[in-house]
Write a protein that holds these residues in place. Structure first.
Motif, short mmCIF file in Angstrom:
data_model
loop_
_atom_site.label_atom_id
_atom_site.label_comp_id
_atom_site.label_asym_id
_atom_site.label_seq_id
_atom_site.Cartn_x
_atom_site.Cartn_y
_atom_site.Cartn_z
N TRP A 50 -4.84 -7.07 10.00
CA TRP A 50 -4.57 -7.72 8.91
C TRP A 50 -4.61 -9.23 9.00
O TRP A 50 -4.64 -9.90 7.73
CB TRP A 50 -3.23 -7.38 8.09
CG TRP A 50 -3.21 -5.94 7.83
CD1 TRP A 50 -4.00 -5.19 7.41
CD2 TRP A 50 -1.80 -5.11 7.41
NE1 TRP A 50 -3.78 -3.59 7.10
CE2 TRP A 50 -2.49 -3.88 7.02
CE3 TRP A 50 -0.44 -5.35 7.43
CZ2 TRP A 50 -1.46 -2.89 6.94
CZ3 TRP A 50 0.36 -4.29 7.27
CH2 TRP A 50 0.08 -3.08 6.92
N LEU A 57 -4.42 -14.22 6.59
CA LEU A 57 -4.75 -12.79 6.12
C LEU A 57 -6.22 -12.61 6.47
O LEU A 57 -7.15 -13.63 6.04
CB LEU A 57 -4.43 -12.45 5.04
CG LEU A 57 -2.97 -12.20 4.61
CD1 LEU A 57 -2.73 -11.79 3.17
CD2 LEU A 57 -2.49 -10.94 5.64
N MET A 65 -2.76 -5.62 1.25
CA MET A 65 -1.66 -6.24 0.55
C MET A 65 -1.88 -5.71 -1.10
O MET A 65 -0.99 -5.62 -1.73
CB MET A 65 -1.61 -7.65 0.74
CG MET A 65 -0.22 -8.24 0.01
SD MET A 65 -0.10 -9.99 0.50
CE MET A 65 0.29 -10.09 2.24
N GLU A 66 -3.11 -6.25 -1.56
CA GLU A 66 -3.37 -5.79 -2.72
C GLU A 66 -3.13 -4.34 -3.26
O GLU A 66 -2.80 -3.95 -4.10
CB GLU A 66 -4.88 -6.37 -3.31
CG GLU A 66 -4.88 -7.75 -3.35
CD GLU A 66 -6.42 -8.25 -3.69
OE1 GLU A 66 -7.39 -7.57 -3.79
OE2 GLU A 66 -6.40 -9.43 -3.70
N VAL A 78 6.16 -5.86 1.09
CA VAL A 78 4.91 -6.22 1.48
C VAL A 78 5.35 -7.48 2.55
O VAL A 78 4.53 -7.20 3.40
CB VAL A 78 4.12 -6.73 0.25
CG1 VAL A 78 2.88 -7.53 0.80
CG2 VAL A 78 3.76 -5.66 -0.61
N PHE A 82 4.02 -7.06 6.68
CA PHE A 82 2.90 -8.04 7.10
C PHE A 82 3.79 -9.11 8.11
O PHE A 82 3.01 -9.83 8.40
CB PHE A 82 2.02 -8.56 6.00
CG PHE A 82 1.14 -7.89 5.25
CD1 PHE A 82 -0.14 -7.87 5.70
CD2 PHE A 82 1.36 -7.05 4.36
CE1 PHE A 82 -1.40 -7.15 5.06
CE2 PHE A 82 0.47 -6.28 3.60
CZ PHE A 82 -0.78 -6.22 4.10
N ALA A 89 4.32 -13.62 0.40
CA ALA A 89 3.90 -12.49 -0.34
C ALA A 89 3.85 -12.61 -1.65
O ALA A 89 3.06 -12.04 -2.32
CB ALA A 89 5.02 -11.47 0.29
N ARG A 92 0.89 -14.61 -2.79
CA ARG A 92 -0.37 -13.45 -2.80
C ARG A 92 -0.15 -12.71 -3.85
O ARG A 92 -1.31 -12.33 -4.37
CB ARG A 92 -0.26 -12.86 -1.39
CG ARG A 92 -1.53 -11.89 -1.20
CD ARG A 92 -2.70 -12.38 -1.61
NE ARG A 92 -3.13 -13.63 -0.29
CZ ARG A 92 -4.37 -14.05 -0.49
NH1 ARG A 92 -5.19 -13.71 -1.43
NH2 ARG A 92 -4.55 -14.93 0.26
N LYS A 93 0.87 -12.32 -4.36
CA LYS A 93 1.11 -11.41 -5.53
C LYS A 93 0.60 -12.03 -6.72
O LYS A 93 -0.02 -11.65 -7.48
CB LYS A 93 2.46 -10.79 -5.69
CG LYS A 93 2.65 -9.76 -6.89
CD LYS A 93 3.94 -9.16 -6.89
CE LYS A 93 3.86 -8.00 -7.89
NZ LYS A 93 5.19 -7.34 -8.21
#
Length: 104
Positions: A50, A57, A65-66, A78, A82, A89, A92-93
């Protein structure tokens, strides 16, 4: 043994057997629920895939993650998976939501 004590012991025994039966049902139901959640939604990669050497990433990491966000995993879950901060996180969301038009 006093008859009253024997009656109490028999009542406790009956309750114990009922609890045992119900705990077995509960354990089987829990096993089934966990089996349903057994990650068909989990990424096909391992955590070592990952991240790149610089700690960012990789493409596999972003996809993993998605997939986790898509399956309804929380930002905290998440982040733990990770080994990153919750704010990372969450960031990234937000990127994933913007990319997919998913409401926050």
């Amino acid at each position: 043994m006093h008859p009253n004590s024997l009656a109490q012991l028999k009542a406790l025994q009956a309750e114990a057997h009922t609890l045992h039966k119900n705990l077995g049902f509960f354990a089987r139901r829990l096993d089934a629920l966990l089996a349903e959640q057994d990650p068909s939604d989990a990424p096909e990669t391992t955590p070592s895939d990952w991240k790149r050497e610089d700690g960012r990433l990789s493409d596999k990491g972003v996809a993993a993650m998605e997939m986790m966000f898509q399956s309804g995993r929380s930002v905290t879950e998440v982040a733990k998976s990770f080994d990153i901060t919750v704010s990372a996180a969450s960031h990234r969301k937000r990127i994933w939501q913007a990319k997919n038009g998913t409401p926050a």
